[in-house]
Design an enzyme around this catalytic site. Structure first.
Site, short mmCIF file in Angstrom:
data_model
loop_
_atom_site.label_atom_id
_atom_site.label_comp_id
_atom_site.label_asym_id
_atom_site.label_seq_id
_atom_site.Cartn_x
_atom_site.Cartn_y
_atom_site.Cartn_z
N HIS A 78 13.83 28.43 60.18
CA HIS A 78 13.24 29.72 60.53
C HIS A 78 13.36 30.63 59.31
CE1 HIS A 78 14.25 28.44 64.84
NE2 HIS A 78 12.96 28.35 64.68
N HIS A 86 21.38 28.16 61.18
CA HIS A 86 20.49 29.25 61.62
C HIS A 86 21.28 30.55 61.73
CE1 HIS A 86 17.03 26.77 63.34
NE2 HIS A 86 17.91 25.85 62.99
N GLU A 120 24.63 28.47 64.65
CA GLU A 120 24.23 29.88 64.52
C GLU A 120 25.38 30.62 63.85
OE1 GLU A 120 21.27 30.91 65.51
OE2 GLU A 120 20.64 29.13 66.66
N GLU A 129 15.92 33.68 58.76
CA GLU A 129 17.36 33.45 58.99
C GLU A 129 18.00 33.17 57.65
OE1 GLU A 129 17.52 30.62 62.21
OE2 GLU A 129 16.31 31.91 63.49
O1 LIG Z 1 18.23 33.96 68.45
C1 LIG Z 1 17.34 33.28 68.93
O2 LIG Z 1 16.72 33.64 69.95
C2 LIG Z 1 16.95 31.96 68.31
C3 LIG Z 1 17.88 31.45 67.24
C4 LIG Z 1 17.46 30.02 66.93
O3 LIG Z 1 16.63 29.82 66.10
N1 LIG Z 1 18.02 29.08 67.68
C5 LIG Z 1 17.59 27.71 67.63
C6 LIG Z 1 18.41 26.88 68.58
C7 LIG Z 1 17.98 25.43 68.56
C8 LIG Z 1 18.72 24.56 69.58
O4 LIG Z 1 18.60 24.84 70.77
O5 LIG Z 1 19.37 23.58 69.14
C9 LIG Z 1 16.12 27.66 68.01
O6 LIG Z 1 15.71 28.44 68.91
O7 LIG Z 1 15.39 26.86 67.45
ZN LIG Z 2 16.75 29.65 63.99
#
Ligand SMILES: O=C(O)CCC(=O)N[C@@H](CCC(=O)O)C(=O)O
Ligand SMILES: [Zn+2]
Length: 347
Positions: free
Chosen positions: A60, A163, A227, A63
């Site tokens: 992303h 991320h 994260e 980030e």
């Molecule tokens: O903060 C957010 O809403 C999204 C942060 C983010 O990019 N999280 C990943 C998590 C991926 C996973 O579930 O393994 C995403 O949404 O892609």
């Molecule tokens: Zn992300």
């Protein structure tokens, strides 16, 4: 091009779509360095190793903290301040989105793995093409390392996909442990994450099309989405907040002793994904405000969202929300609902 390169991130962002591979060269008589494509860089110790480690960032584009942290590790490796003791593949996932300063350009890249890039409309834009290439680079990297998987299984394959989250979180740093059919969770990995400042882990309950699930499922890697805090524009991150994470990644890459404590569930916060709520109608909205942090819990019966004239309620005694986002396309995840993990199979 790479030897004498002032800054790997700058090189990557100057060539956001692709970069011709560079013939491998030796660094300091101890490491082979190969550039496979833009944002795709491999370090291999000449004297052998036991781990194959993928560290990705910038899937992303907004980030930025993980991108800056990885770039600083790369600069130290290229400059000789650090020496790789394990095979490492660094990936800067989505350079056009980084240049844009946005999460995505056309489509969320972290929903396009495990072949999803080629389904539906197919390879219709750069994020889909890049996701397919990233899969190919991870495949090549793990295959060239030799047979492996979880730690007990030949070479130890690891993938940390780094991320930062859109909103603040009650647990600032946390990891998503992809669903592992028939495989126990690794206590050692959880303690590595804790030492890296990532003291909270979410066990996913089903397959997904994320990057970390791809490495976990296809290569039996110990893979996580991690994260590391909240998003900030490039250059505006307080890098002191990432000191523990950087230190543990450095030790791992350089094959230094990790000094991990034995697994102790009282030292970490463990959550189980209970369900994922996908968006079904354009008018989907949450009832709570946009500054409610991740891991906020609501009691049974509370209405957390509405769509198409229907209330969406908390089902368990208490469920915590993570990644709530109403502005996703129909069919995609709007929020993950968590409950405390009860007796997870951690070994
Ligand atoms: O903060 C957010 O809403 C999204 C942060 C983010 O990019 N999280 C990943 C998590 C991926 C996973 O579930 O393994 C995403 O949404 O892609
Ligand atoms: Zn992300």
């Amino acid at each position: 091009m790479l030897q004498g390169c002032r800054d790997f991130l700058e090189l990557t962002l100057t060539h956001p779509i692709e970069l011709d591979p560079v013939a491998p060269f030796e660094l300091g008589g101890h490491t082979r360095v190969s550039l496979w494509d833009t944002g795709v860089l491999v370090f291999e110790p000449l004297s052998g190793s036991s781990k194959d480690i993928v560290i990705s960032s910038g899937v992303h584009g907004n980030e930025t903290a993980p991108i800056e942290m990885c770039n600083s590790l790369i600069q130290d490796l290229l400059g000789g301040a650090l020496c790789a003791g394990e095979r490492v593949l660094f990936l800067i996932g989505n350079p056009p989105a980084i240049n844009n300063g946005t999460r995505i350009v056309d489509e969320n890249m972290n929903r396009l793995f495990s072949g999803e890039h080629s389904r539906g409309p197919g390879l219709c834009h750069p994020e889909r093409v890049r996701a397919k290439k990233l899969e190919a680079y991870v495949t090549r990297f793990f295959n060239e390392g030799g047979e492996g998987g979880d730690k007990s299984d030949g070479r130890h394959r690891i993938h940390y996909d780094l991320h930062t989250a859109i909103r603040g979180s009650k647990h600032e740093k946390f990891a998503i442990y992809p669903y592992r059919a028939g495989r126990a969770f690794s206590g050692e990995q959880i303690m590595f994450l804790a030492a890296a400042g990532v003291d909270t882990v979410l066990f996913h309950h089903e397959p997904t099309t994320t990057f970390s699930y791809f490495s976990s499922e296809h290569f039996r890697a110990d893979a996580f989405t991690i994260e590391l805090g909240k998003v900030f524009p490039m250059g505006q991150n307080d890098m002191s907040k990432f000191a523990d994470t950087r230190e543990m990644l450095k030790r791992l890459i350089c094959a230094e002793p990790l000094g991990l404590a034995p697994f102790d569930e009282t030292k970490v916060n463990l959550y189980q994904v209970r369900r994922v709520i996908n968006k079904q109608a354009d008018d989907f909205e949450f009832t709570f405000s946009s500054d409610v942090p991740n891991f906020t819990a609501f009691e049974k019966g509370h209405v957390i969202a509405r769509e198409a004239g229907r209330d969406i309620l908390i089902e368990a005694d208490s469920e915590a929300v993570v990644f709530p986002n109403a502005k996703v396309p129909i069919g995609q995840r709007t929020v993950i609902m968590l409950v405390p993990a009860r007796d997870p199979d951690v070994r």
